[in-house]
Design an enzyme around this catalytic site. Structure first.
Site, PDB file in Angstrom:
ATOM      1  N   LYS A  11       0.845  -1.203   0.000  1.00 19.53           N
ATOM      2  CA  LYS A  11       0.000   0.000   0.000  1.00 19.53           C
ATOM      3  C   LYS A  11       0.882   1.255   0.000  1.00 19.53           C
ATOM      4  CE  LYS A  11      -3.793  -2.460   2.246  1.00 19.53           C
ATOM      5  NZ  LYS A  11      -4.582  -2.745   3.449  1.00 19.53           N
ATOM      6  N   GLN A  15      -4.349  -1.786   9.726  1.00 19.44           N
ATOM      7  CA  GLN A  15      -4.316  -3.109   9.110  1.00 19.44           C
ATOM      8  C   GLN A  15      -4.856  -4.157  10.077  1.00 19.44           C
ATOM      9  OE1 GLN A  15      -3.568  -3.506   5.910  1.00 19.44           O
ATOM     10  NE2 GLN A  15      -3.880  -5.711   5.935  1.00 19.44           N
ATOM     11  N   ASP A  52     -11.024   2.530   4.247  1.00 16.97           N
ATOM     12  CA  ASP A  52     -11.324   1.092   4.206  1.00 16.97           C
ATOM     13  C   ASP A  52     -12.836   0.844   4.120  1.00 16.97           C
ATOM     14  OD1 ASP A  52      -9.183  -0.732   4.173  1.00 16.97           O
ATOM     15  OD2 ASP A  52      -8.689  -0.333   6.272  1.00 16.97           O
TER      16      ASP A  52
HETATM   17  N1  GUN Z   1      -6.809  -7.073   6.411  1.00 14.64           N
HETATM   18  C1  GUN Z   1      -7.218  -7.816   5.369  1.00 14.64           C
HETATM   19  N2  GUN Z   1      -7.811  -7.044   4.436  1.00 14.64           N
HETATM   20  C2  GUN Z   1      -7.789  -5.776   4.912  1.00 14.64           C
HETATM   21  C3  GUN Z   1      -8.247  -4.534   4.395  1.00 14.64           C
HETATM   22  O1  GUN Z   1      -8.836  -4.420   3.308  1.00 14.64           O
HETATM   23  N3  GUN Z   1      -8.027  -3.452   5.185  1.00 14.64           N
HETATM   24  C4  GUN Z   1      -7.408  -3.538   6.387  1.00 14.64           C
HETATM   25  N4  GUN Z   1      -7.250  -2.427   7.095  1.00 14.64           N
HETATM   26  N5  GUN Z   1      -6.972  -4.684   6.900  1.00 14.64           N
HETATM   27  C5  GUN Z   1      -7.161  -5.799   6.151  1.00 14.64           C
END
Ligand code: GUN
Length: 291
Positions: free
Chosen positions: A52, A96, A119
């Site tokens: 990211k 995350q 998100d």
């Molecule tokens: N863990 C697995 N997928 C995601 C996601 O799309 N966003 C976040 N913040 N954590 C994750």
């Protein structure tokens, strides 16, 4: 059978965002700024967050990575989120997942300001999404919709079977596919660990979204000829023949399922690539709304 090339479509989304960000900067406006919080040292989470941050750099976004040890106290994390909420230079915030046991996922998600929740996990964004109001859509479901749209896959009237009811993927994609939109109008069945006759239900599906996190779970005997199969799984499976010591497996037994499909996403290079592009799209939106 046609492969839904997530890498290719993600690159198109990212190219378009890069152009828009260059234009923003020329107008003297701020580039989008994403803050990512990573707790602990989970290998998969490290990889996702690094990816990211790297994508932010590629697109000319700003990014801030904040790390905590997995022993961090909940209050410390919530305080950090509140500081990011109050910081006018930060447009998007993500924490995350998964989180260590001592930290409440619910409290963390509820603390992120809804307008910075790129998100799309905050109840305010989820609620708006369910009602079809403008909202941040969680990145993986959003990425799936962008793929369906790019390949002009007709969804209207189709029977979509979703396997997995997580808040991140299964539940939101079940809602989005049922809505009265160009990538919706499906009749949706949401399956989970207590579903009976899963094989029979899958055999009735025109579109299957496998999002349960069990490697190679969906096998050829569960798939109707001509179905569209979207594989959301990305599990690390030990493989000593690989340099890293593991292979990445999807939730679909690709080699046997693929020949039956009209369209299928590969792993890697399918949904995973789209997830990051969709997150970047949400972050761009957050930045431009703010300015
Ligand atoms: N863990 C697995 N997928 C995601 C996601 O799309 N966003 C976040 N913040 N954590 C994750």
């Amino acid at each position: 059978m046609q492969i839904l090339d997530g890498k290719l479509v993600a690159q198109a989304v990212k190219d378009s965002l890069k152009q828009k960000v260059d234009a923003l900067k020329k107008e003297g406006k701020k580039a989008p700024h994403l803050a990512a919080i990573l707790i602990g040292h989970n290998g998969a989470s490290e990889t996702y967050v690094a990816s990211k941050v790297k994508t932010c750099e590629e697109l000319g976004y700003q990014s801030t990575l904040i790390r905590f040890e997995d022993t961090v106290e909940e209050q410390v994390l919530l305080q950090q989120i509140n500081e990011l909420n109050a910081d006018n230079n930060i447009h998007g915030i993500l924490v995350q997942l998964p989180l260590p046991k001592q930290i409440s996922e619910e409290k963390v998600i509820n603390t992120i300001a809804a307008e910075k929740d790129v998100d799309g996990f905050h109840p305010s964004n989820m609620g708006k999404m369910i009602q079809g109001q403008p909202a941040y859509i969680p990145a993986t479901p959003y990425g799936i919709l962008l793929l369906l749209e790019h390949y002009k896959i007709e969804t209207k009237g189709k029977h979509a079977v979703i396997i997995g009811r997580s808040n991140i993927v299964g539940r939101p994609i079940s809602i989005l596919l049922s809505q009265n939109t160009p990538t919706g109008n499906c009749t949706v069945t949401l399956c989970h660990s207590h579903t009976r006759n899963l094989k029979e239900i899958c055999l009735q599906a025109d579109l299957i979204v496998a999002a349960l996190g069990k490697p190679e779970f969906l096998t050829a005997d569960m798939v109707k000829d001509g179905a569209v199969v979207i594989d959301v799984g990305i599990t690390r499976v030990e493989d000593k023949t690989k340099k890293k010591g593991y292979a990445i497996k999807g939730d679909v037994h690709y080699d046997t399922v693929a020949p039956k499909c009209s369209y299928i996403t590969p792993v890697p290079g399918g949904v995973g690539a789209m997830t990051i592009a969709a997150l970047m799209q949400n972050t761009y939106l957050a930045a431009t709304k703010k300015q």
